[in-house]
Every structure is written in C-alpha cells, then in structure tokens.
Design an enzyme around this catalytic site. Structure first.
Site: not given
Length: 667
Positions: A202, A276
């Site tokens: 991320e 995710e």
C-alpha cells in the site's frame, strides 16, 4: 530336469528367457518410476504469469482464490487446522505477511524458530496443496505495531521510514539478506508453493519517495526472487503505489465499478485481482465491535468472481494480536486510538478457528469454482472440471473452566528490584532511546519515570505522553494523563517527594503518514508550574519472559489476605484436568492490564471494550499431571497492570477471573 512353473514344465532355455523378460520388466518399471519422479520434480516449469486478461500457471488459465492467515497470529499447533479449513472452503492460495519486528527484535538478531518458523509454514502449505503469495514488506500495515517495522529504527532521530534514507535502506538490506535466502528455495521455480511475491504494501497511501519502490523491487530480485511481482493499493493509492515490472492489484470491501474500470485502464489486458477483499474490519479500544454481515459480503464476492477476477480474502482467519503487538489507528482523528488484542476481524473463520455463516456461504460459492490440478502427459499441469470440496475438519473443542481465584499479589514498586538497572537522565528519554536491550531501546510495555518535586501545583504534559500515564506522588495515585487529559493538579506536601509517571505504550500507529513520529514513553518535557521537570530515574518494564520468570520465582509475593496495592501483579493457578481445551478468559470487575499464561503473553485487556475476553488456546495450557521443572505442577500465572481508578474508586474488584461461560459450550 525340467521344473514346473505355475503348473507348466519349462526347458532350461525357456527358464533363461523368462528370467531375461522379468529383468527387462524390472528395468522398464524402474525407468518409468524414475521418469515419473523427475516429472514431478520438473513439473514447475512456467510459474504464474500475467501476460493476458487471465493469470496462467504452466500456460493454463488460473484463478487465484486466496485467503490471508498470518502464521504469527496463530499458535503453531493450530497452523495445520486453520490451513485445512481454508482448503475445505475451496481456496487454493494462502497469503501471509512477514513481520520484520518479530523476526529481528534487535538489530542483527534474527529469529526464524518456533512460532516464527516461516519455512515450516511454507512447507505445510505445500504439503496441503496450497499455493502461496508472500508479502514480505518490509512494511506490512496489518494493524500490527508500526506496520511491522522494528521500533529500534526510531533510535535514529533523523529516521525516514519507507524511503531511500540510508539508515532505513541499510536496515532493510540486512533483513532481506536473512529473510529472502529462506524464501527462495520455496519459490514455484524451485518446486515450492510460492507463486507470487508482493513488493512492499500500500505504498500509494504513503508515497514519500519515488525511488523507494524501485529499491524494494530490486532488493527482492537481486536476492533471487523470480516469481511474479505484485503491488497492493486501494483505488486512490493505485495512482502512486505501482512499480514497473509488478502487476498492480486493488483493495476494497464494497465493489465500485469505477474502481475496476480504473484498474483496467492503467493495466489493459492484464489479470484483475482484489488483493485485499476486506471480509470484516478491526476494532479499537473504546469503540464498537465491527460487523460486516454475510448477507452483505456474499453478493460482492459473487460479483467479483462473475467478472473473472481473482480474489484474496483479507482476512480469511484473523487470529490474535498476542503480546503487545496490536497497532493503533490515527487517520482523520485528533489522537491515535489503540487496537484491541483480538484480530477476529469478523472473518469467515473466527479467532478461535470456528466456522461462521460467512464461511459456509463462501464454501458454497467457491464449490462452483473448485478445481483439481492434475499432471498430464508432456509435463503439463491442467485444471480439471469442478471437484467436490474436502470434508470439513472438526472444530476445536472448548471448555468453560472453573473460576480462577487470585492467590498472591506483588506491587509494582516491589517488582522494580527485578527489572534491569534503572537509567538516570537529566531529561526524559523516550522508550526507543533507552540504553536497554543491547542498546536497541525498549519496544513494548511500560516505562516508569521518577523524579523529585518540592511543591505541588499544575502538572502539564504538553502532549508529550505516549500514550497513557498513571501519575503517583510518593506512590499514592493522583490521576491519569493521556491525549485527552494533559493537565493534572498535584497537592502540596512537605519536603521532597517522588513524582512517578508509569507510561504505557498502547501500540504504535500502523498506517498513515505519521510512522516517523511513533516514539513512545515521554517524548518531551513535562512541566510542573510551567517549569520542566529534570533528573529522572527511568525503569524499563517491557514484560519480557526473563522479567516475568524472575517475578514468578521471587519470594516476595504476598497472600491476598494482605491488602494489595495498585498497580500490581497478581498470581493465580488454573487446574486443568482431562484433555486440554480452548477457552476464553473474562475479567468481571477488573480494569486494564495484560495476561501472561505459562510465560505466554495473551495480550491486553481493558474494561472499556469492545473486547471483553481474551482467547486462550489449549496448546498453551498444562494439564495437572504434566510436571514442569523439578516435579512442580505448572500453573496459570496472571499478571495484571491496574488502573487505580478502576479499582480504588469503584471498588469493583472481586479477585477472580473466569472462563467466558456465556460464550463457551463445553464440547
């Protein structure tokens, strides 16, 4: 003379001919077996590829049906149970992070044993027929203290985490030197289960250094990573989180067609994957328990699969933030809020490994996509048609044990003699820069700061307390200082008195742009009547096993008939007769603290909730007839750090801990 063979008489020439035929058959069988063995060893020829709109594995279309289970959040004794339940749900791929702060607790000291044996976890996944996507960081987020980065990095006052600052990259290189050499043998190209490796995590939501992601990618490649590289970001992070040569994947909970369209636009003719898919969410102390219903989740997963996307369920099984490893949340709020010990996450498989409605819904859904990979001629692996799922493994049995009666207590003040030598400093020193743990500083737990005062007045923290301090004068409780309460009146007294601040590290922020600011303890001056306090004696109370052992063996424990003082440590014994079974501990009337059982740190508890119980796996219990040491009966030892407010003012302590009878059925 001719002898009958199976009732038939053969001549000598015929017998020789038969012997030659048998020998030839044996040789052919050996060569065939050897060839088959070599095929099995050589069948990993072309790994996971992303050269078209579909993933391929060995050149055949392949869909990733993944789920996250972190080995460091699950007792090793339960790894196989959890992975078997994953496979029975119809998933084909395991994803896991790698927590740098556990594997290198001190600079240059590496741990890959016991509960941190990553290679054993990878071998287990392979033996059960699961592929692996490895997410080695170095930053992992994961609602884990400092996003998995070791706190000793913060000893450098100029540290810039997740950048190409040399102090950070040198540490990453040292860690990767140890980690990646353990990973490489388990890659698909070497016959192992790892089909992809994620580059950082991320980074688009951080994005402080455009050279950083290329550095991490090269750090992996130079050490032998050859499998497909991935990145992982939310929609906004996709704009800045990618790196050339790695497939970008997306994270979300609610399916937004615009997000998928954007992913297609930045990577045309590439496989689409939700790295995710958030199957639930994490909880914060003092907040509400998050629930994401199966009725809301199932249609989203169904639509993802209909769109021919690959998916990874984050989390499939959350497990537990054992010890002091839970992180803190600080995005869009004035002060960080610590995360609870449980990482149940409202995931398909509960914290203690039980099936949920989500699990059964997903199993029904994935059964339509479950395929079996078989070896075919010419060394090809192919996907067969949908196959029946494996049967459901049995659930772990639970038990509500009898209430645990506290037998002994030891005050905080009496425990100080068992700490390492205290440190004297003119000014406050934050945890990370204390000269302890071989000059790696203190990572977790509590730090006690003491200094002399000669008057009362107004104590002002200037917001320099990280994160919560119990304040005492001459060991008498005065109050609490934290992010909300930054001033506290101190009564006048005679002569010189000792001011004590017991500061708790409640967990470092794991996500956002404040990672460099996560030093704990006293991070600046504390004022009394606008004058900074000086000349401190500082005790490190990191609650490591050696300290807990010294406490347990000490002869300073007092019986409960002598009134305990707070904060303090409390000792009890749990009798376990018959087979060990999982349980949860509840604390009626208790305030705030941490629990250690047979030298295992179960984590923090806090009466403000939402979490009201701590998970206790049976693997960490001893039966009454199991001896430890010199014929002694092992005990359940509970050490509690108290908030005096909860005990002295409310008077609600009853001296017992219980199994959570309202949530456990004896099985």
């Amino acid at each position: 003379m001719e002898r009958p063979v199976c009732g038939v008489r053969l001549s000598l020439k015929q017998r020789y001919f038969l012997l030659i035929c048998v020998a030839a058959a044996v040789i052919v069988a050996y060569q065939f077996t050897r060839s088959s063995s070599e095929v099995r060893k050589m069948n990993h020829v072309e790994g996971l590829r992303a050269n078209s709109s579909q993933f391929t594995l060995e050149g055949a279309p392949f869909r990733i049906l993944g789920g996250s289970i972190h080995y460091f959040r699950v007792p090793r004794a339960y790894w196989e149970d959890r992975l078997l339940k994953m496979k029975a749900c119809g998933l084909n791929t395991l994803t896991t992070y790698v927590p740098w702060n556990l594997h290198e607790p001190e600079r240059g000291v590496f741990r890959f044993d016991d509960e941190l044996d990553l290679e054993a976890y990878l071998r287990l996944a392979a033996s059960l027929g699961l592929w692996v996507i490895l997410r080695p960081g170095p930053y992992i987020c994961a609602e884990w203290d400092l996003g998995g980065l070791p706190s000793w990095l913060l000893r450098d006052q100029n540290m810039r985490l997740r950048t190409t600052y040399s102090g950070f990259t040198d540490a990453v290189n040292s860690f990767f030197d140890q980690l990646i050499k353990k990973v490489v043998p388990h890659q698909y190209s070497n016959g192992g289960p790892i089909i992809a490796v994620q580059v950082e995590n991320e980074y688009g939501s951080y994005a402080k250094d455009e050279d950083y992601m290329p550095f991490i990618k090269e750090a992996l490649l130079l050490r032998g990573i050859t499998e497909l590289l991935l990145t992982s970001d939310n929609k906004d992070g996709l704009k800045l989180g990618g790196v050339k040569g790695a497939l970008e994947t997306i994270n979300f909970q609610k399916l937004n067609p615009g997000d998928i369209k954007y992913l297609e636009e930045i990577q045309p003719q590439k496989p689409k994957m939700v790295m995710e898919y958030w199957s639930g969410w994490f909880d914060l102390w003092g907040g509400l328990h998050h629930v994401y219903s199966a009725e809301d989740m199932t249609p989203v997963v169904t639509e993802i699969l209909k769109q021919d996307m690959s998916i990874n369920l984050y989390m499939f099984h959350g497990g537990t933030n054992f010890g002091f490893m839970s992180g803190a949340f600080a995005v869009g709020i004035p002060a960080p809020k610590p995360m609870v010990t449980s990482y149940d996450y409202d995931a398909p498989l509960s914290e203690d490994g039980d099936y949920t409605t989500k699990y059964h819904n997903l199993r029904s859904l994935f059964s339509h996509y479950h395929t079996q990979r078989e070896m075919q001629p010419h060394d090809l692996l192919v996907e067969t048609a949908a196959q029946p799922l494996p049967g459901l493994p049995p659930i772990q049995k639970k038990r509500a044990y009898q209430p645990v009666i506290v037998q002994h207590h030891l005050s905080l003040w009496d425990s100080l003699q068992f700490t390492d030598k205290p440190f004297k400093s003119e000014r406050p020193v934050n945890m990370e820069n204390l000269p302890v743990n071989n000059n790696n500083g203190q990572s977790y737990g509590y730090t006690l700061y003491e200094t002399a005062i000669t008057s009362g007045g107004l104590l002002n923290s200037q917001n320099n307390i990280r994160d919560r301090a119990l304040v005492f004068v001459n060991r008498q409780y005065v109050g609490i200082l934290d992010y909300k309460v930054q001033e506290l009146p101190v009564a006048d007294g005679k002569g010189s008195r000792t001011l004590s601040l017991l500061v708790e590290n409640c967990g470092r922020v794991n996500y956002g742009k404040t990672l460099d600011e996560q030093r704990k303890g006293l991070v600046g001056d504390i004022l009394l009547n606008k004058h900074p306090l000086r000349d401190f004696i500082i005790y490190s109370l990191d609650m490591k096993p050696d300290f807990i052992n010294r406490l347990e063996r000490s002869g300073h424990w007092l019986p409960m008939r002598q009134k305990p003082s707070f904060p303090g440590f409390f000792q009890a014994r749990l009798s376990v007769r018959g087979p060990r079974k999982d349980t949860f501990i509840t604390f009626p009337g208790w305030g705030k603290g941490a629990v250690f059982i047979n030298n295992k740190n179960l984590g923090r508890y806090w009466s403000i909730g939402p979490q009201q119980t701590l998970y206790l796996p049976n693997a960490w219990l001893y039966r009454d007839n199991q001896a430890r040491g010199k014929g002694t009966t092992p005990s359940l030892t509970l050490h509690q750090r108290w908030s005096k407010c909860m005990v002295m003012r409310c008077g609600s302590w009853n001296g017992t801990m219980r199994s959570a009878n309202n949530t456990i059925k004896n099985t």
